[in-house]
Design an enzyme around this catalytic site. Structure first.
Site, PDB file in Angstrom:
ATOM      1  N   CYS A 133       1.086  -1.283   0.124  1.00 55.60           N
ATOM      2  CA  CYS A 133      -0.403  -0.002  -0.015  1.00 55.60           C
ATOM      3  C   CYS A 133       1.421   1.439   0.061  1.00 55.60           C
ATOM      4  O   CYS A 133       0.645   2.414  -0.574  1.00 55.60           O
ATOM      5  CB  CYS A 133      -0.905  -0.279   1.164  1.00 55.60           C
ATOM      6  SG  CYS A 133      -2.435  -1.712   1.104  1.00 55.60           S
TER       7      CYS A 133
ATOM      8  N   CYS B  95      -6.877   7.517  11.283  1.00 53.56           N
ATOM      9  CA  CYS B  95      -7.196   7.110  12.115  1.00 53.56           C
ATOM     10  C   CYS B  95      -6.460   5.785  12.090  1.00 53.56           C
ATOM     11  O   CYS B  95      -6.879   5.505  11.325  1.00 53.56           O
ATOM     12  CB  CYS B  95      -8.814   6.577  12.778  1.00 53.56           C
ATOM     13  SG  CYS B  95      -9.029   5.409  13.555  1.00 53.56           S
TER      14      CYS B  95
ATOM     15  N   CYS C 126      -6.250  19.715  21.799  1.00 52.42           N
ATOM     16  CA  CYS C 126      -4.736  18.893  22.350  1.00 52.42           C
ATOM     17  C   CYS C 126      -3.831  17.847  21.243  1.00 52.42           C
ATOM     18  O   CYS C 126      -5.280  17.440  20.461  1.00 52.42           O
ATOM     19  CB  CYS C 126      -4.760  18.444  23.818  1.00 52.42           C
ATOM     20  SG  CYS C 126      -6.319  16.696  24.220  1.00 52.42           S
TER      21      CYS C 126
ATOM     22  N   CYS D 190       2.069   9.915  26.107  1.00 51.29           N
ATOM     23  CA  CYS D 190       1.880  10.985  24.991  1.00 51.29           C
ATOM     24  C   CYS D 190       1.234  11.694  25.586  1.00 51.29           C
ATOM     25  O   CYS D 190       1.694  12.701  25.306  1.00 51.29           O
ATOM     26  CB  CYS D 190       0.515  10.492  24.428  1.00 51.29           C
ATOM     27  SG  CYS D 190       0.725   8.768  23.036  1.00 51.29           S
TER      28      CYS D 190
END
EC number: 2.3.2.31
Lengths: 151, 488
Positions: free
Chosen positions: B403, B444, B457, B481
């Site tokens: 891909c 996503c 954020c 994170c």
């Protein structure tokens, strides 16, 4: 009249007529569309914040009450509390994910007073420095992880 | 009892003023499928109607009985007070009084008043009919509550509903149920009608009038008897129609709205705080109330932010706005209140959600979006609608090789096949917008939806699959994170 205006007018009426202890709407601060309010709150007796006075700034969108209000501490006195950042942002789930139209300005104020009341030690949130330096102006654009419900 | 009879008369007064002595034209239908069209004054009594129908049908007037919404109509009542108007179909059956009693003695006791009327005509003529009042207690109570709401000044109704307040104070279930009428394009009070579940005959008598949704939706709550001689079915089948008189075939044009009701307890709207009627009542324990205007806003805000949820029993729906557990809009027709255009969007979103939640994907061809369920073990997905062949992994046109390689070929443009100027221009636009999307969005990590970040954020929540991910790492959000680059 939109449902936001109708609702806010009713809330204002109720809060000026029968204000809960330690909470009062600063009526000079109201804009004509009622989209911004300032509410004065007082630290409850026999708590760490007894005698202190704070100001909460409320901002409402036209989608209120389906959309939560933006609520933060403003003015010169910001409470030192593990869930309140020194720029006034408050980490409280009812202000974002757990908001419901069944809540109101009054219930938000009472939750914040009670959040202050249950505090055992005045200290800033552990990540205060980095948060305040980098965060967005709008606290609603912050997604918190609500891990700690004890304070 | 006294107060019931007073309010009864009071409302009939309003009714008489409103309707005057109009001539109405409607059909009377016998179970033998004979039917007669009758022209008669709305103020005439059922007894007058019997005489007219008896002449037309060649029957004895005393043997004819009329049934509307499961109730036998009594001689002393006027047609308008029974809710009979133009386009009403009145069901009738013919049986000598003696035979009626024999046929079903037990039920007949409940309707005994009717038989008595035949024997005490003198009392009927005097205009005071105690029996009628007795047997209509249920409906009288209903009318009372209807009128209280109508008359109380601080109840602001939704305008289009309020203008029907006179009609809504009618008996026979008028103000208990509401429908969304596709012909009127709005919420309307419903007429309740019923037929025998066994033989579909309309002349079916119920033992009591239904008082709530449970009564009309369950098959065990209300029983009765069919007036057709050979039918011994005891169960009615209820249906609702718009109270407006629509001519012709109106099957399927009105859908029942089970959560919409009169605001009898006069509860504030959860959103705007007004007390209005009718309202939508959520099926939570406390029964949260929302006015129809605020419900519309609640739906449209939730639709725009894709906050509807896919529920295993109730489909793509909304919960009680106060977040009460297991309190959902249980019937999707309530979302017709969104208006035509948004209802279409609602249906599309709902279908997409269903496909994605059940392991399917949406055809990535521009303008298609067909729901597809890929077979296991193959990367090639062919859309049955537009025939586009796509790759299950990258959601782009099907390709050989990895891909990643294909993505760089598309973005860098490396073909030199001769094409027309127009095509080239068009392709250029598409290339530019594709580049823009690539520059401004990230996919996503779970469902590959292109996501734009509009401030705030780095903690992203996918509006399609609800995956929580980090904008910087493009991986699920972690404590690290938050510590290292919460705000970039």
């Amino acid at each position: 009249m939109t449902s936001m205006e109708k609702r806010l007018q009713k809330e204002l009426q109720a809060m000026t007529k029968d204000p809960p202890a330690g909470v009062s709407v600063n009526t000079n601060s109201l804009s004509s569309s009622l989209s911004e309010w300032i509410v004065d709150i007082e630290g409850a007796p026999s708590t760490l914040y007894e005698g202190e006075r704070f100001q909460l700034g409320f901002k409402f969108t036209s989608r209120y009450p389906f959309d939560s209000p933006q609520v933060m501490f403003i003015g010169p006195n910001i409470p030192v509390h593990p869930h309140v950042y020194s720029n006034g942002h408050i980490c409280l789930s009812i202000l974002t994910e757990d908001w419901s139209p069944a809540l109101s300005v009054q219930s938000v104020c009472l939750s914040i007073v009670s959040m202050l009341s249950s505090c055992k030690e005045k200290k800033l949130p552990p990540d205060n420095a980095i948060y305040v330096r980098t965060c967005s102006k709008d606290p609603k654009k912050t997604r918190w992880w609500y891990h700690d419900n004890s304070v | 009892m006294a107060s019931n009879s007073l309010s009864n008369q009071g409302l009939e007064g309003i009714f008489d003023d409103h309707c005057g002595s109009n001539t109405i034209c409607f059909a009377v239908k016998f179970s033998s499928n004979r039917s007669y069209v009758v022209d008669i004054s709305a103020g005439d009594s059922i007894k007058d109607l019997k005489a007219v129908v008896a002449r037309k049908a060649g029957l004895c007037a005393d043997d004819i009985h009329f049934v509307l919404a499961g109730q036998r109509l009594q001689d002393c009542k006027s047609l308008q007070s029974c809710g009979v108007g133009s386009h009403t179909t009145l069901h009738a059956f013919c049986r000598p009084i003696g035979n009626v009693s024999k046929a079903s003695p037990k039920t007949e006791q409940d309707y005994g008043s009717d038989v008595d009327h035949f024997n005490y005509n003198g009392e009927e003529d005097s205009g005071i009919c105690k029996e009628c009042i007795c047997s209509e207690v249920n409906f009288a109570e209903q009318r009372c509550s209807g009128s209280r709401l109508k008359e109380s000044q601080d109840v602001e109704g939704i305008q289009d509903i309020n203008s029907y307040s006179c009609e809504m104070s009618r008996p026979l279930g008028y103000n208990r149920f509401f429908v969304y009428c596709k012909l009127c394009d709005g919420i309307r009070p419903a007429k309740l009608r019923l037929v025998c579940k066994g033989c579909c005959n309309g002349a079916f008598l119920v033992d009591r009038g239904p008082s709530n949704w449970q009564d009309i939706s369950s098959t065990t709550s209300i029983t009765g008897r069919c007036t057709v001689e050979k039918c011994d079915c005891k169960t009615p089948r209820f249906y609702l129609r718009c109270f407006e008189r629509h001519e012709g075939d109106v099957d399927g044009t009105a859908v029942a709205l089970k959560h919409v009701n009169m605001n009898r307890r006069r509860v504030d709207c959860i959103a705007c705080g007004d007390v209005v009627s009718p309202v939508l009542i959520f099926p939570c324990e406390v029964g949260h109330v929302i006015c129809l205007a605020c419900f519309r806003q609640y739906c449209s805000v939730s639709l725009n932010e894709r906050r509807f949820t896919e529920h295993e029993r109730h489909g793509y729906t909304l919960p009680c706005p106060a977040g009460c557990p297991e309190s959902y809009i249980e019937e999707s027709h309530h979302f017709l209140l969104l208006g035509k255009e948004n209802y279409e969007r609602y249906k599309n979103f709902g279908a997409e959600e269903y496909v994605l939640q059940n392991g399917g994907m949406l055809c990535p061809a521009p303008g298609c979006g067909m729901g597809l369920f890929p077979e296991n073990g193959t990367r090639l997905i062919k859309c049955g609608e537009c025939q586009f062949e796509s790759c299950k992994d990258c959601k782009k046109e099907y390709h050989t090789g990895s891909c990643h390689e294909v993505e760089s070929i598309i973005l860098n443009g490396s073909t030199n096949i001769g094409i027309s100027d127009e095509m080239a221009q068009r392709a250029c636009w598409e290339m530019q917008s594709m580049n823009l999307i690539e520059e401004t969005t990230k996919s996503c990590p779970n469902c590959r939806s292109k996501t734009e970040r509009n401030g705030g954020c780095m903690h992203m929540v996918c509006s399609r699959c609800e995956c929580e991910w980090c904008w910087i790492c493009v991986k699920p959000w972690t404590r690290d994170c938050m510590a290292q680059h919460w705000f970039g």
